[in-house]
Scaffold this motif. Structure first.
Motif, PDB file in Angstrom:
ATOM      1  N   PRO A  53      11.039  16.123 -19.831  1.00  0.00           N
ATOM      2  CA  PRO A  53      10.032  16.192 -20.902  1.00  0.00           C
ATOM      3  C   PRO A  53      10.650  16.447 -22.268  1.00  0.00           C
ATOM      4  O   PRO A  53      10.185  15.905 -23.282  1.00  0.00           O
ATOM      5  N   ALA A  54      11.709  17.275 -22.318  1.00  0.00           N
ATOM      6  CA  ALA A  54      12.376  17.555 -23.592  1.00  0.00           C
ATOM      7  C   ALA A  54      13.104  16.317 -24.102  1.00  0.00           C
ATOM      8  O   ALA A  54      13.076  16.026 -25.300  1.00  0.00           O
ATOM      9  N   ILE A  55      13.744  15.579 -23.201  1.00  0.00           N
ATOM     10  CA  ILE A  55      14.429  14.339 -23.606  1.00  0.00           C
ATOM     11  C   ILE A  55      13.430  13.378 -24.243  1.00  0.00           C
ATOM     12  O   ILE A  55      13.699  12.772 -25.289  1.00  0.00           O
ATOM     13  N   ALA A  56      12.264  13.252 -23.608  1.00  0.00           N
ATOM     14  CA  ALA A  56      11.212  12.400 -24.173  1.00  0.00           C
ATOM     15  C   ALA A  56      10.751  12.940 -25.515  1.00  0.00           C
ATOM     16  O   ALA A  56      10.474  12.173 -26.443  1.00  0.00           O
ATOM     17  N   GLY A  57      10.695  14.260 -25.634  1.00  0.00           N
ATOM     18  CA  GLY A  57      10.314  14.880 -26.902  1.00  0.00           C
ATOM     19  C   GLY A  57      11.320  14.593 -27.996  1.00  0.00           C
ATOM     20  O   GLY A  57      10.939  14.325 -29.139  1.00  0.00           O
ATOM     21  N   TYR A  58      12.609  14.644 -27.675  1.00  0.00           N
ATOM     22  CA  TYR A  58      13.643  14.326 -28.657  1.00  0.00           C
ATOM     23  C   TYR A  58      13.509  12.881 -29.132  1.00  0.00           C
ATOM     24  O   TYR A  58      13.651  12.584 -30.328  1.00  0.00           O
ATOM     25  N   ILE A  59      13.247  11.983 -28.199  1.00  0.00           N
ATOM     26  CA  ILE A  59      13.095  10.559 -28.556  1.00  0.00           C
ATOM     27  C   ILE A  59      11.892  10.385 -29.486  1.00  0.00           C
ATOM     28  O   ILE A  59      11.965   9.673 -30.500  1.00  0.00           O
ATOM     29  N   GLY A  60      10.782  11.039 -29.145  1.00  0.00           N
ATOM     30  CA  GLY A  60       9.594  10.971 -29.997  1.00  0.00           C
ATOM     31  C   GLY A  60       9.867  11.540 -31.375  1.00  0.00           C
ATOM     32  O   GLY A  60       9.400  10.998 -32.388  1.00  0.00           O
ATOM     33  N   ALA A  61      10.632  12.619 -31.440  1.00  0.00           N
ATOM     34  CA  ALA A  61      10.960  13.242 -32.724  1.00  0.00           C
ATOM     35  C   ALA A  61      11.824  12.327 -33.575  1.00  0.00           C
ATOM     36  O   ALA A  61      11.613  12.191 -34.781  1.00  0.00           O
ATOM     37  N   LEU A  62      12.816  11.682 -32.948  1.00  0.00           N
ATOM     38  CA  LEU A  62      13.682  10.752 -33.673  1.00  0.00           C
ATOM     39  C   LEU A  62      12.879   9.570 -34.205  1.00  0.00           C
ATOM     40  O   LEU A  62      13.086   9.125 -35.342  1.00  0.00           O
ATOM     41  N   LEU A  63      11.957   9.070 -33.401  1.00  0.00           N
ATOM     42  CA  LEU A  63      11.107   7.962 -33.844  1.00  0.00           C
ATOM     43  C   LEU A  63      10.237   8.399 -35.013  1.00  0.00           C
ATOM     44  O   LEU A  63      10.060   7.656 -35.991  1.00  0.00           O
ATOM     45  N   TYR A  64       9.718   9.612 -34.943  1.00  0.00           N
ATOM     46  CA  TYR A  64       8.900  10.158 -36.029  1.00  0.00           C
ATOM     47  C   TYR A  64       9.700  10.219 -37.329  1.00  0.00           C
ATOM     48  O   TYR A  64       9.223   9.794 -38.387  1.00  0.00           O
ATOM     49  N   GLU A  65      10.929  10.726 -37.239  1.00  0.00           N
ATOM     50  CA  GLU A  65      11.767  10.848 -38.433  1.00  0.00           C
ATOM     51  C   GLU A  65      12.099   9.474 -39.011  1.00  0.00           C
ATOM     52  O   GLU A  65      12.103   9.280 -40.231  1.00  0.00           O
ATOM     53  N   MET A  66      12.360   8.521 -38.149  1.00  0.00           N
ATOM     54  CA  MET A  66      12.703   7.169 -38.607  1.00  0.00           C
ATOM     55  C   MET A  66      11.548   6.530 -39.359  1.00  0.00           C
ATOM     56  O   MET A  66      11.728   5.942 -40.435  1.00  0.00           O
ATOM     57  N   LEU A  67      10.336   6.663 -38.824  1.00  0.00           N
ATOM     58  CA  LEU A  67       9.177   6.040 -39.463  1.00  0.00           C
ATOM     59  C   LEU A  67       8.760   6.807 -40.726  1.00  0.00           C
ATOM     60  O   LEU A  67       8.236   6.215 -41.663  1.00  0.00           O
ATOM     61  N   LEU A  68       9.003   8.116 -40.733  1.00  0.00           N
ATOM     62  CA  LEU A  68       8.750   8.898 -41.946  1.00  0.00           C
ATOM     63  C   LEU A  68       9.671   8.432 -43.064  1.00  0.00           C
ATOM     64  O   LEU A  68       9.232   8.245 -44.207  1.00  0.00           O
ATOM     65  N   TRP A  69      10.951   8.266 -42.753  1.00  0.00           N
ATOM     66  CA  TRP A  69      11.928   7.814 -43.745  1.00  0.00           C
ATOM     67  C   TRP A  69      11.624   6.395 -44.230  1.00  0.00           C
ATOM     68  O   TRP A  69      11.744   6.098 -45.417  1.00  0.00           O
ATOM     69  N   GLY A  75       2.886   5.457 -39.776  1.00  0.00           N
ATOM     70  CA  GLY A  75       4.002   5.451 -38.840  1.00  0.00           C
ATOM     71  C   GLY A  75       4.186   6.767 -38.118  1.00  0.00           C
ATOM     72  O   GLY A  75       4.486   6.787 -36.922  1.00  0.00           O
ATOM     73  N   GLU A  76       3.996   7.884 -38.861  1.00  0.00           N
ATOM     74  CA  GLU A  76       4.192   9.193 -38.235  1.00  0.00           C
ATOM     75  C   GLU A  76       3.168   9.442 -37.132  1.00  0.00           C
ATOM     76  O   GLU A  76       3.494   9.988 -36.084  1.00  0.00           O
ATOM     77  N   LEU A  77       1.915   9.008 -37.372  1.00  0.00           N
ATOM     78  CA  LEU A  77       0.873   9.165 -36.356  1.00  0.00           C
ATOM     79  C   LEU A  77       1.218   8.356 -35.112  1.00  0.00           C
ATOM     80  O   LEU A  77       1.073   8.836 -33.978  1.00  0.00           O
ATOM     81  N   MET A  78       1.693   7.129 -35.335  1.00  0.00           N
ATOM     82  CA  MET A  78       2.077   6.284 -34.207  1.00  0.00           C
ATOM     83  C   MET A  78       3.240   6.895 -33.439  1.00  0.00           C
ATOM     84  O   MET A  78       3.267   6.881 -32.202  1.00  0.00           O
ATOM     85  N   ALA A  79       4.215   7.457 -34.163  1.00  0.00           N
ATOM     86  CA  ALA A  79       5.384   8.058 -33.523  1.00  0.00           C
ATOM     87  C   ALA A  79       4.981   9.274 -32.693  1.00  0.00           C
ATOM     88  O   ALA A  79       5.468   9.463 -31.573  1.00  0.00           O
ATOM     89  N   ALA A  80       4.088  10.097 -33.232  1.00  0.00           N
ATOM     90  CA  ALA A  80       3.616  11.265 -32.493  1.00  0.00           C
ATOM     91  C   ALA A  80       2.886  10.845 -31.221  1.00  0.00           C
ATOM     92  O   ALA A  80       3.046  11.458 -30.161  1.00  0.00           O
ATOM     93  N   ALA A  81       2.114   9.764 -31.336  1.00  0.00           N
ATOM     94  CA  ALA A  81       1.397   9.250 -30.163  1.00  0.00           C
ATOM     95  C   ALA A  81       2.372   8.718 -29.121  1.00  0.00           C
ATOM     96  O   ALA A  81       2.236   8.991 -27.927  1.00  0.00           O
TER      97      ALA A  81
END
Length: 267
Positions: A53-69, A75-81
Motif C-alpha cells: 500500500p505504501a509503494i502505491a502511495g509513493y507512486i500516487g504522490a509522484l504522479l501528483y507532484e508531476m501533474l502539479l508541476w 491534474g492534482e485531483l486526477m492524481a489523488a484519485a
C-alpha cells in the motif's frame, strides 16, 4: 541540545526562506522533496513504509507532484484519485494480506501530507505570492512562539492534558492574539505589495488569526498520531526537532488556509 536545536532550526528556516524567495522550480523541488520525506515518515510511523500500500502511495504522490508541476487542469485531483485506486487495487488483489487500517493510512497519507503540503507552492504561485507566502509561517511558527511565551509566563489551565500536557488555555489565546498582531504588522509594512488583497492590514490579520487557530489543530493532529503509534518523533532528519512532520505539522494546515483565504479575500 538547545544549541543543536537552534542551529538546525536556523538552517531549515534559511533553506525554506531561500526556496520561497526563488520560487518556481526551486520551491517546487523543495516542497516535493519534503512531501515525499514526510509521507515516508508517516508510513514508517504506521509500520507500512515498505509494504505494498505504501509503494502505491509513493507512486500516487509522484504522479501528483508531476501533474502539479506541469499545471495540468485538475491534474492534482486526477492524481489523488489514481493514487487511491492503486492503493485499493493492492488491497483487493493481495487480500487478506493487508489490514484495512493499513490501507486507510496509505490513502490518508496522500491527502494529509502530499496534498496539504503542495499548498505552499500554490500560495507562492498566486498574484503577490511572494508577499503572501510568509503568512503561512506567521500563522504557524508565529502562533507557536507567542503561545509558548505566554504559556511559560502565565499558563495555568491545561487545554489538552492527555494529548499535549504543555499546552495551556492562556498559551492558546496568546498564540492567536500574537499571530493576529503579527499579521497586522506584516500588512502594515508590506501592504503596498499586497495589491490582490482588498484591505491588506485587515486581511492579513484575518488570515493570521484563522490560520493560527487551524495551526493548533495541525500541531495536535500530529501529536495524536504520534501517541497512537507510540513514537516520540517522526524522524531524526532535523537535529533537535525530529523529522519533517515534526517541524512542518502545523504548516500542513496553515498553507491551505492561507491559500483559500487569500483567494476569497482578494475576490
Amino acid at each position: 541540545m538547545f544549541i543543536t536545536r537552534l542551529i538546525s532550526g536556523v538552517i531549515v528556516l534559511a533553506i525554506a526562506v531561500a526556496a520561497m524567495l526563488l520560487g518556481g522550480n526551486i520551491l517546487f523541488a523543495f516542497v516535493a522533496l519534503i512531501s515525499m520525506i514526510g509521507l515516508f515518515e508517516l508510513y514508517r510511523a504506521s509500520g507500512i513504509e515498505k509494504k505494498g500500500p505504501a509503494i502505491a502511495g509513493y507512486i500516487g504522490a509522484l504522479l501528483y507532484e508531476m501533474l502539479l508541476w506541469a499545471a495540468v487542469s485538475e491534474g492534482e485531483l486526477m492524481a489523488a484519485a489514481v493514487g487511491t485506486l492503486l492503493i485499493m487495487a493492492v488491497y483487493v488483489f493481495s487480500f487478506p494480506k493487508y489490514k484495512v487500517n493499513e490501507i486507510f493510512c496509505a490513502v490518508a497519507g496522500l491527502a494529509y501530507v502530499v496534498v496539504l503540503m503542495s499548498f505552499i507552492y500554490k500560495v507562492r504561485m498566486l498574484n503577490d505570492g511572494l508577499y503572501i507566502i510568509p503568512l503561512i509561517f506567521i500563522c504557524a511558527w508565529g502562533n507557536d512562539t507567542c503561545a509558548y511565551c505566554v504559556g511559560m509566563l502565565i499558563g495555568k489551565h491545561k487545554m489538552f492534558p492527555r494529548l499535549s500536557p504543555k499546552k495551556s488555555v492562556e498559551g492558546f489565546i496568546g498564540g492567536i492574539a500574537g499571530a493576529v498582531l503579527l499579521g497586522l504588522i506584516y500588512g502594515r509594512i508590506f501592504g503596498t505589495h499586497l495589491i490582490s488583497l482588498s484591505v491588506p492590514m485587515r486581511d492579513c490579520a484575518i488570515i493570521a488569526g484563522v490560520g493560527a487557530l487551524i495551526a493548533v489543530v495541525g500541531d495536535l493532529a500530529a501529536s495524536a498520531i504520534k501517541r497512537d503509534t507510540g513514537i516520540k518523533d517522526y524522524g531524526r532528519l532535523i537535529p533537535g526537532h525530529g523529522g519533517i512532520l515534526d517541524r512542518f505539522d502545523s504548516i500542513l494546515f496553515t498553507a491551505p488556509v492561507v491559500y483559500i483565504l487569500a483567494v476569497c479575500l482578494g475576490a
